[in-house]
Write a protein that holds these residues in place. Structure first.
Motif, PDB file in Angstrom:
ATOM      1  N   VAL A  62       0.846  -1.187   0.000  1.00  0.00           N
ATOM      2  CA  VAL A  62       0.000   0.000   0.000  1.00  0.00           C
ATOM      3  C   VAL A  62       0.884   1.241   0.000  1.00  0.00           C
ATOM      4  CG1 VAL A  62      -0.163   0.049   2.523  1.00  0.00           C
ATOM      5  CG2 VAL A  62      -1.990   1.073   1.143  1.00  0.00           C
ATOM      6  N   GLN A  63       0.391   2.310  -0.573  1.00  0.00           N
ATOM      7  CA  GLN A  63       1.146   3.567  -0.570  1.00  0.00           C
ATOM      8  C   GLN A  63       1.016   4.255   0.783  1.00  0.00           C
ATOM      9  OE1 GLN A  63      -0.246   5.896  -3.924  1.00  0.00           O
ATOM     10  NE2 GLN A  63       1.383   5.083  -5.225  1.00  0.00           N
ATOM     11  N   ALA A  64       1.999   5.061   1.099  1.00  0.00           N
ATOM     12  CA  ALA A  64       1.951   5.849   2.333  1.00  0.00           C
ATOM     13  C   ALA A  64       0.670   6.671   2.370  1.00  0.00           C
ATOM     14  CB  ALA A  64       3.172   6.755   2.423  1.00  0.00           C
ATOM     15  N   GLY A  65       0.048   6.691   3.541  1.00  0.00           N
ATOM     16  CA  GLY A  65      -1.222   7.374   3.713  1.00  0.00           C
ATOM     17  C   GLY A  65      -2.430   6.486   3.498  1.00  0.00           C
ATOM     18  N   GLY A  66      -2.196   5.284   2.976  1.00  0.00           N
ATOM     19  CA  GLY A  66      -3.283   4.359   2.714  1.00  0.00           C
ATOM     20  C   GLY A  66      -3.684   3.554   3.937  1.00  0.00           C
ATOM     21  N   SER A  67      -4.594   2.599   3.708  1.00  0.00           N
ATOM     22  CA  SER A  67      -5.147   1.790   4.788  1.00  0.00           C
ATOM     23  C   SER A  67      -5.131   0.314   4.423  1.00  0.00           C
ATOM     24  CB  SER A  67      -6.591   2.206   5.080  1.00  0.00           C
ATOM     25  OG  SER A  67      -6.682   3.546   5.500  1.00  0.00           O
ATOM     26  N   LEU A  68      -5.065  -0.509   5.439  1.00  0.00           N
ATOM     27  CA  LEU A  68      -5.225  -1.954   5.315  1.00  0.00           C
ATOM     28  C   LEU A  68      -5.959  -2.455   6.549  1.00  0.00           C
ATOM     29  CD1 LEU A  68      -1.743  -3.332   4.109  1.00  0.00           C
ATOM     30  CD2 LEU A  68      -3.884  -3.383   2.823  1.00  0.00           C
ATOM     31  N   ARG A  69      -6.686  -3.559   6.388  1.00  0.00           N
ATOM     32  CA  ARG A  69      -7.281  -4.221   7.543  1.00  0.00           C
ATOM     33  C   ARG A  69      -6.781  -5.658   7.587  1.00  0.00           C
ATOM     34  NH1 ARG A  69     -13.445  -5.644   9.490  1.00  0.00           N
ATOM     35  NH2 ARG A  69     -13.287  -7.231   7.858  1.00  0.00           N
ATOM     36  N   LEU A  70      -6.110  -5.981   8.674  1.00  0.00           N
ATOM     37  CA  LEU A  70      -5.643  -7.337   8.903  1.00  0.00           C
ATOM     38  C   LEU A  70      -6.691  -8.112   9.686  1.00  0.00           C
ATOM     39  CD1 LEU A  70      -1.932  -6.690   9.950  1.00  0.00           C
ATOM     40  CD2 LEU A  70      -2.920  -6.877   7.649  1.00  0.00           C
ATOM     41  N   SER A  71      -6.781  -9.396   9.395  1.00  0.00           N
ATOM     42  CA  SER A  71      -7.665 -10.294  10.129  1.00  0.00           C
ATOM     43  C   SER A  71      -6.855 -11.449  10.683  1.00  0.00           C
ATOM     44  CB  SER A  71      -8.764 -10.849   9.219  1.00  0.00           C
ATOM     45  OG  SER A  71      -9.560  -9.820   8.685  1.00  0.00           O
ATOM     46  N   CYS A  72      -7.322 -11.975  11.793  1.00  0.00           N
ATOM     47  CA  CYS A  72      -6.693 -13.149  12.395  1.00  0.00           C
ATOM     48  C   CYS A  72      -7.812 -14.090  12.821  1.00  0.00           C
ATOM     49  CB  CYS A  72      -5.836 -12.742  13.576  1.00  0.00           C
ATOM     50  SG  CYS A  72      -5.170 -14.127  14.522  1.00  0.00           S
ATOM     51  N   ALA A  73      -7.904 -15.223  12.139  1.00  0.00           N
ATOM     52  CA  ALA A  73      -8.942 -16.211  12.433  1.00  0.00           C
ATOM     53  C   ALA A  73      -8.386 -17.264  13.381  1.00  0.00           C
ATOM     54  CB  ALA A  73      -9.420 -16.860  11.143  1.00  0.00           C
ATOM     55  N   ALA A  74      -9.158 -17.559  14.414  1.00  0.00           N
ATOM     56  CA  ALA A  74      -8.727 -18.513  15.428  1.00  0.00           C
ATOM     57  C   ALA A  74      -9.583 -19.770  15.387  1.00  0.00           C
ATOM     58  CB  ALA A  74      -8.817 -17.879  16.810  1.00  0.00           C
ATOM     59  N   SER A  75      -8.959 -20.885  15.675  1.00  0.00           N
ATOM     60  CA  SER A  75      -9.682 -22.147  15.815  1.00  0.00           C
ATOM     61  C   SER A  75      -9.097 -22.894  16.998  1.00  0.00           C
ATOM     62  CB  SER A  75      -9.570 -22.993  14.542  1.00  0.00           C
ATOM     63  OG  SER A  75      -8.217 -23.302  14.279  1.00  0.00           O
ATOM     64  N   MET A 126      -5.634  -0.464   9.994  1.00  0.00           N
ATOM     65  CA  MET A 126      -4.452   0.388   9.940  1.00  0.00           C
ATOM     66  C   MET A 126      -4.698   1.525   8.952  1.00  0.00           C
ATOM     67  SD  MET A 126      -1.450  -2.513   9.993  1.00  0.00           S
ATOM     68  CE  MET A 126      -1.819  -3.074   8.343  1.00  0.00           C
ATOM     69  N   ASN A 127      -4.712   2.733   9.454  1.00  0.00           N
ATOM     70  CA  ASN A 127      -4.926   3.929   8.631  1.00  0.00           C
ATOM     71  C   ASN A 127      -3.678   4.804   8.656  1.00  0.00           C
ATOM     72  OD1 ASN A 127      -7.617   3.082   8.209  1.00  0.00           O
ATOM     73  ND2 ASN A 127      -8.319   4.216  10.021  1.00  0.00           N
ATOM     74  N   SER A 128      -3.608   5.723   7.715  1.00  0.00           N
ATOM     75  CA  SER A 128      -2.484   6.675   7.634  1.00  0.00           C
ATOM     76  C   SER A 128      -1.150   5.940   7.715  1.00  0.00           C
ATOM     77  CB  SER A 128      -2.589   7.714   8.760  1.00  0.00           C
ATOM     78  OG  SER A 128      -3.816   8.408   8.685  1.00  0.00           O
ATOM     79  N   LEU A 129      -1.018   4.910   6.933  1.00  0.00           N
ATOM     80  CA  LEU A 129       0.172   4.064   7.000  1.00  0.00           C
ATOM     81  C   LEU A 129       1.416   4.831   6.561  1.00  0.00           C
ATOM     82  CD1 LEU A 129      -1.422   0.759   5.786  1.00  0.00           C
ATOM     83  CD2 LEU A 129      -0.101   1.017   7.896  1.00  0.00           C
ATOM     84  N   LYS A 130       2.526   4.483   7.197  1.00  0.00           N
ATOM     85  CA  LYS A 130       3.827   5.107   6.933  1.00  0.00           C
ATOM     86  C   LYS A 130       4.813   4.029   6.491  1.00  0.00           C
ATOM     87  CE  LYS A 130       3.009   8.262  10.827  1.00  0.00           C
ATOM     88  NZ  LYS A 130       3.552   8.736  12.120  1.00  0.00           N
ATOM     89  N   PRO A 131       5.852   4.410   5.764  1.00  0.00           N
ATOM     90  CA  PRO A 131       6.855   3.410   5.377  1.00  0.00           C
ATOM     91  C   PRO A 131       7.445   2.672   6.577  1.00  0.00           C
ATOM     92  CG  PRO A 131       7.142   5.392   4.084  1.00  0.00           C
ATOM     93  CD  PRO A 131       6.088   5.705   5.111  1.00  0.00           C
ATOM     94  N   GLU A 132       7.553   3.316   7.706  1.00  0.00           N
ATOM     95  CA  GLU A 132       8.109   2.646   8.892  1.00  0.00           C
ATOM     96  C   GLU A 132       7.158   1.626   9.501  1.00  0.00           C
ATOM     97  OE1 GLU A 132       7.906   5.957   8.326  1.00  0.00           O
ATOM     98  OE2 GLU A 132       7.442   7.056  10.180  1.00  0.00           O
ATOM     99  N   ASP A 133       5.935   1.522   8.985  1.00  0.00           N
ATOM    100  CA  ASP A 133       5.021   0.461   9.412  1.00  0.00           C
ATOM    101  C   ASP A 133       5.287  -0.848   8.670  1.00  0.00           C
ATOM    102  OD1 ASP A 133       2.438   2.935   9.515  1.00  0.00           O
ATOM    103  OD2 ASP A 133       3.496   2.062  11.236  1.00  0.00           O
TER     104      ASP A 133
END
Length: 124
Positions: A12-25, A83-90
């Protein structure tokens, strides 16, 4: 035992967003507090966020406070990291982890179960 599988990483480009999911069983998901950690190449695993068993209490690293939001859906056995406003250091591999204990901890060794990780890359 609980098995954790992360998804949602990507480029993703800097300033963009992602949503991570974690599924448990496995054992009852709501028995665990859940955390997100990240690890960049050549660095130690770093705490990002934590949510308690019910989802009513959250805790964040200063570096992500105000940009990232952790949440959980116990009936779906899933924890999320918005995750919003992502930075390269993320940029890092992001891991979810499960903790049986109530006391808040940011120490990776205190978490009993881990997923395999998902790569997040933020371009400048």
């Amino acid at each position: 035992q609980v098995q954790l599988v992360e998804s949602g990483g990507g480029l993703v480009q800097a300033g963009g967003s992602l949503r991570l999911s974690c599924a448990a069983s496995g054992r009852t998901f709501s028995s665990y507090a859940m955390g997100w950690f990240r690890q960049a190449p050549g660095t130690e695993r770093e705490f990002v966020a934590r949510i308690n068993r019910s989802g009513g209490s959250t805790y964040y690293a200063d570096s992500v406070k105000g940009r990232f939001t952790i949440s959980r859906d116990n009936p779906k056995n899933t924890v999320y990291l918005q995750m919003n406003s992502l930075k390269p250091e993320d940029t890092a591999v992001y891991y979810c982890a499960a903790d049986l204990y109530v006391a808040v901890t940011t120490t990776p060794s205190r978490y009993a179960y881990w997923g395999q990780g998902t790569q997040v890359t933020v371009s400048s």
